[in-house]
Write a protein that holds these residues in place. Structure first.
Motif, PDB file in Angstrom:
ATOM      1  N   GLU A   4       2.113  21.471  13.005  1.00 39.09           N
ATOM      2  CA  GLU A   4       0.945  20.967  11.955  1.00 39.09           C
ATOM      3  C   GLU A   4      -0.325  21.181  12.866  1.00 39.09           C
ATOM      4  O   GLU A   4      -0.448  20.757  13.918  1.00 39.09           O
ATOM      5  N   ALA A   5      -1.506  21.663  11.916  1.00 41.11           N
ATOM      6  CA  ALA A   5      -2.703  21.862  12.629  1.00 41.11           C
ATOM      7  C   ALA A   5      -3.389  20.443  12.490  1.00 41.11           C
ATOM      8  O   ALA A   5      -3.210  19.696  11.532  1.00 41.11           O
ATOM      9  N   VAL A   6      -4.077  20.322  13.636  1.00 41.33           N
ATOM     10  CA  VAL A   6      -5.113  19.093  13.740  1.00 41.33           C
ATOM     11  C   VAL A   6      -6.239  19.537  12.674  1.00 41.33           C
ATOM     12  O   VAL A   6      -7.010  20.546  12.645  1.00 41.33           O
ATOM     13  N   THR A   7      -6.429  18.564  11.708  1.00 42.29           N
ATOM     14  CA  THR A   7      -7.553  18.522  10.645  1.00 42.29           C
ATOM     15  C   THR A   7      -8.473  17.764  10.816  1.00 42.29           C
ATOM     16  O   THR A   7      -8.329  16.575  11.494  1.00 42.29           O
ATOM     17  N   ARG A   8      -9.610  17.719  10.031  1.00 44.16           N
ATOM     18  CA  ARG A   8     -10.737  16.778  10.014  1.00 44.16           C
ATOM     19  C   ARG A   8     -10.769  16.263   8.659  1.00 44.16           C
ATOM     20  O   ARG A   8     -10.402  16.922   7.614  1.00 44.16           O
ATOM     21  N   GLY A   9     -11.082  14.905   8.345  1.00 42.89           N
ATOM     22  CA  GLY A   9     -11.161  14.410   7.255  1.00 42.89           C
ATOM     23  C   GLY A   9     -11.789  12.797   7.282  1.00 42.89           C
ATOM     24  O   GLY A   9     -12.311  12.503   8.480  1.00 42.89           O
ATOM     25  N   THR A  10     -11.256  12.024   6.209  1.00 46.64           N
ATOM     26  CA  THR A  10     -12.012  10.671   6.508  1.00 46.64           C
ATOM     27  C   THR A  10     -10.687   9.844   6.620  1.00 46.64           C
ATOM     28  O   THR A  10      -9.395  10.096   5.952  1.00 46.64           O
ATOM     29  N   LEU A  11     -10.634   8.684   7.442  1.00 45.77           N
ATOM     30  CA  LEU A  11      -9.552   8.256   7.850  1.00 45.77           C
ATOM     31  C   LEU A  11      -9.944   6.564   7.407  1.00 45.77           C
ATOM     32  O   LEU A  11     -11.062   6.074   7.688  1.00 45.77           O
ATOM     33  N   ILE A  12      -8.933   5.975   6.741  1.00 45.60           N
ATOM     34  CA  ILE A  12      -9.388   4.768   6.198  1.00 45.60           C
ATOM     35  C   ILE A  12      -8.142   3.588   6.674  1.00 45.60           C
ATOM     36  O   ILE A  12      -7.297   3.878   6.272  1.00 45.60           O
ATOM     37  N   SER A  13      -8.648   2.523   7.216  1.00 46.35           N
ATOM     38  CA  SER A  13      -7.624   1.459   7.820  1.00 46.35           C
ATOM     39  C   SER A  13      -7.716   0.213   6.650  1.00 46.35           C
ATOM     40  O   SER A  13      -9.136  -0.232   6.467  1.00 46.35           O
ATOM     41  N   GLU A  14      -6.774   0.000   6.120  1.00 54.48           N
ATOM     42  CA  GLU A  14      -6.848  -0.870   5.070  1.00 54.48           C
ATOM     43  C   GLU A  14      -5.776  -1.884   4.745  1.00 54.48           C
ATOM     44  O   GLU A  14      -4.590  -1.400   5.411  1.00 54.48           O
ATOM     45  N   LEU A  15      -5.716  -3.048   4.300  1.00 57.68           N
ATOM     46  CA  LEU A  15      -4.866  -3.798   3.986  1.00 57.68           C
ATOM     47  C   LEU A  15      -4.499  -3.787   2.489  1.00 57.68           C
ATOM     48  O   LEU A  15      -5.315  -3.855   1.681  1.00 57.68           O
ATOM     49  N   LYS A  16      -3.346  -3.813   2.292  1.00 54.91           N
ATOM     50  CA  LYS A  16      -2.569  -3.905   0.756  1.00 54.91           C
ATOM     51  C   LYS A  16      -1.655  -4.880   0.727  1.00 54.91           C
ATOM     52  O   LYS A  16      -0.752  -5.047   1.447  1.00 54.91           O
ATOM     53  N   MET A  17      -1.875  -5.655  -0.257  1.00 60.07           N
ATOM     54  CA  MET A  17      -0.844  -6.606  -0.519  1.00 60.07           C
ATOM     55  C   MET A  17      -0.889  -7.370  -2.155  1.00 60.07           C
ATOM     56  O   MET A  17      -1.806  -6.894  -2.755  1.00 60.07           O
ATOM     57  N   GLY A  18       0.103  -8.002  -2.312  1.00 61.67           N
ATOM     58  CA  GLY A  18       0.371  -8.289  -3.720  1.00 61.67           C
ATOM     59  C   GLY A  18      -0.351  -9.819  -4.064  1.00 61.67           C
ATOM     60  O   GLY A  18      -0.385 -10.123  -2.919  1.00 61.67           O
ATOM     61  N   ALA A  19      -0.606  -9.905  -5.259  1.00 59.84           N
ATOM     62  CA  ALA A  19      -1.259 -11.158  -5.519  1.00 59.84           C
ATOM     63  C   ALA A  19      -0.914 -11.650  -6.900  1.00 59.84           C
ATOM     64  O   ALA A  19      -0.601 -10.602  -7.752  1.00 59.84           O
ATOM     65  N   SER A  20      -1.139 -12.889  -7.445  1.00 58.13           N
ATOM     66  CA  SER A  20      -0.853 -13.484  -8.888  1.00 58.13           C
ATOM     67  C   SER A  20      -1.751 -14.040  -9.335  1.00 58.13           C
ATOM     68  O   SER A  20      -2.600 -14.887  -8.495  1.00 58.13           O
ATOM     69  N   PHE A  21      -2.159 -13.868 -10.655  1.00 55.06           N
ATOM     70  CA  PHE A  21      -3.219 -14.673 -11.320  1.00 55.06           C
ATOM     71  C   PHE A  21      -2.609 -16.088 -11.490  1.00 55.06           C
ATOM     72  O   PHE A  21      -1.571 -16.357 -11.929  1.00 55.06           O
ATOM     73  N   VAL A  22      -3.510 -16.944 -11.080  1.00 50.75           N
ATOM     74  CA  VAL A  22      -3.266 -18.400 -11.214  1.00 50.75           C
ATOM     75  C   VAL A  22      -4.298 -19.140 -11.951  1.00 50.75           C
ATOM     76  O   VAL A  22      -5.560 -18.728 -11.796  1.00 50.75           O
ATOM     77  N   PRO A  23      -4.187 -20.155 -12.537  1.00 54.95           N
ATOM     78  CA  PRO A  23      -5.293 -20.993 -13.186  1.00 54.95           C
ATOM     79  C   PRO A  23      -6.205 -21.503 -12.106  1.00 54.95           C
ATOM     80  O   PRO A  23      -5.862 -22.018 -10.930  1.00 54.95           O
ATOM     81  N   GLU A  24      -7.612 -21.371 -12.388  1.00 50.29           N
ATOM     82  CA  GLU A  24      -8.583 -21.833 -11.270  1.00 50.29           C
ATOM     83  C   GLU A  24      -8.491 -23.531 -11.470  1.00 50.29           C
ATOM     84  O   GLU A  24      -8.909 -23.968 -10.514  1.00 50.29           O
ATOM     85  N   ILE A  25      -8.380 -24.055 -12.780  1.00 54.26           N
ATOM     86  CA  ILE A  25      -8.299 -25.247 -12.700  1.00 54.26           C
ATOM     87  C   ILE A  25      -7.039 -25.644 -13.335  1.00 54.26           C
ATOM     88  O   ILE A  25      -6.486 -25.269 -14.395  1.00 54.26           O
ATOM     89  N   GLN A  26      -6.312 -26.712 -12.502  1.00 57.71           N
ATOM     90  CA  GLN A  26      -4.874 -27.338 -12.745  1.00 57.71           C
ATOM     91  C   GLN A  26      -4.755 -28.493 -12.325  1.00 57.71           C
ATOM     92  O   GLN A  26      -5.393 -28.721 -11.196  1.00 57.71           O
TER      93      GLN A  26
END
Length: 338
Positions: A52-74
């Motif tokens: 495989e050839a070494v290439t140039r490009g854009t590298l992005i380090s990111e976090l991905k996680m699940g979330a849920s909608f909840v009421p702000e006022i309860q």
């Protein structure tokens, strides 16, 4: 004499024959020996490398996680001043409510009877005071009558407060998100949650992922929800929620959607949070699986002129699958995969 010469001649002839056999040309008179064959030359097998050839490009380090909608006022609602026998719960899960709606109450018949009697006592005290004032009684008697009326009124007020504590009313418009399964006549302790209500028109995103603490407060994140990409802001994380009264939130991060929430969003719906930690453009990129690590040394196998060559590399930014190559390789270098 003749016999001697004949014997001598035979010996001479024999010696000449033997001498002739020692000469190379004379050996041809004897049977030739077969020459030994040289072992065949074995050609080394050709190794087919996958690269495989070494290439140039854009590298992005990111976090991905699940979330849920909840009421702000309860709010969790309970009988705060006293426990007692449950009379009735008037609402059920998912029911819409209005501010001031009666949600539940304790059995307080004996208290209601005492209140009615006390109301009579207050009225009697008022009549007694009025009569004394009409009859021109002494100031002392009038003052005593006034104090008696105040005492009776205090008792009535206290009873009314006790009665109010046996009822739970909706503090705002919203929806019932929890209702106790206790039946009429069951004993309910003070501060035991009976009903939980929420304002479902104002929603927040909550994630309890293991790396929720890596979301800094104030950070902007992307929110993927039903093919929509929204922008959100981290407004709380475990560093600020560690002592929250709701235990499930102590390890959570809370995200507020910028602008209006999507109309399709409902309490409990799922979304995905993406937080970009770092982004680097026009860098050398290589799969992390191709980088070997041994005793602190990082190296790769490169194919040069058909020959495998080990090269040390220095890496920079990393993602789960790729790494930035800082030193050791050039764009286009062929790194051996197998």
């Amino acid at each position: 004499m003749n016999g001697f010469f004949r014997t001598y001649a035979k010996l001479l002839v024999l010696l000449l024959i033997m001498a002739a056999c020692l000469l190379p040309s004379a050996c041809s008179l004897l049977p030739e020996e077969e020459e030994e064959l040289a072992p065949p030359l074995v050609q080394p097998a050709t190794i087919a490398y996958k690269t495989e050839a070494v290439t140039r490009g854009t590298l992005i380090s990111e976090l991905k996680m699940g979330a849920s909608f909840v009421p702000e006022i309860q709010e969790s609602l309970s009988f705060q001043k006293q426990g007692g026998r449950l009379k009735k719960v008037y609402v059920k899960y998912g029911q819409d409510i209005k501010a001031g709606d009666l949600l539940a109450e304790l059995d307080a018949e004996s208290l209601l009877s005492a209140i009615r009697i006390q109301e009579i006592n207050v009225e009697k005290s008022q009549l007694a005071l009025s009569k004394l004032q009409t009859d021109g009684a002494s100031s002392y008697d009038i003052k005593i009558a006034r104090l008696n009326l105040k005492q009776q009124q205090y008792s009535l007020d206290d009873m009314n407060q006790q009665y109010a504590a046996t009822q739970i009313f909706a503090p705002f418009d919203g929806e019932v998100v929890y209702a106790t399964s206790a039946s009429s006549g069951d004993y309910i302790n003070a501060y035991q949650t009976v009903v939980k209500v929420a304002n479902t028109t104002a929603l927040l995103l909550v994630t309890t992922a293991d790396d929720a603490s890596d979301l800094p407060i104030g950070a902007m994140v992307s929110v993927e929800f039903q093919k929509q990409v929204l922008t959100g802001e981290v407004v709380a994380n475990p560093t600020t929620l560690f002592n929250d009264p709701i235990e499930s939130l102590r390890d959570a991060a809370i995200i507020r959607i910028q602008g209006d929430n999507p109309k399709e969003a409902e309490m409990g719906d799922s979304a995905r949070i993406i937080y970009v930690i770092e982004k680097r453009e026009n860098v050398l990129i290589l799969k992390r699986s191709l980088i070997n690590l041994m005793s602190g040394r990082r190296y790769v196998n490169v194919l040069e002129d058909g020959v495998r060559v080990e090269k040390d590399v220095e890496i920079g930014l990393q993602t789960d699958t790729e790494a930035e190559i800082v030193n050791g390789l050039e764009e286009g270098d062929l790194v051996i995969v197998n």
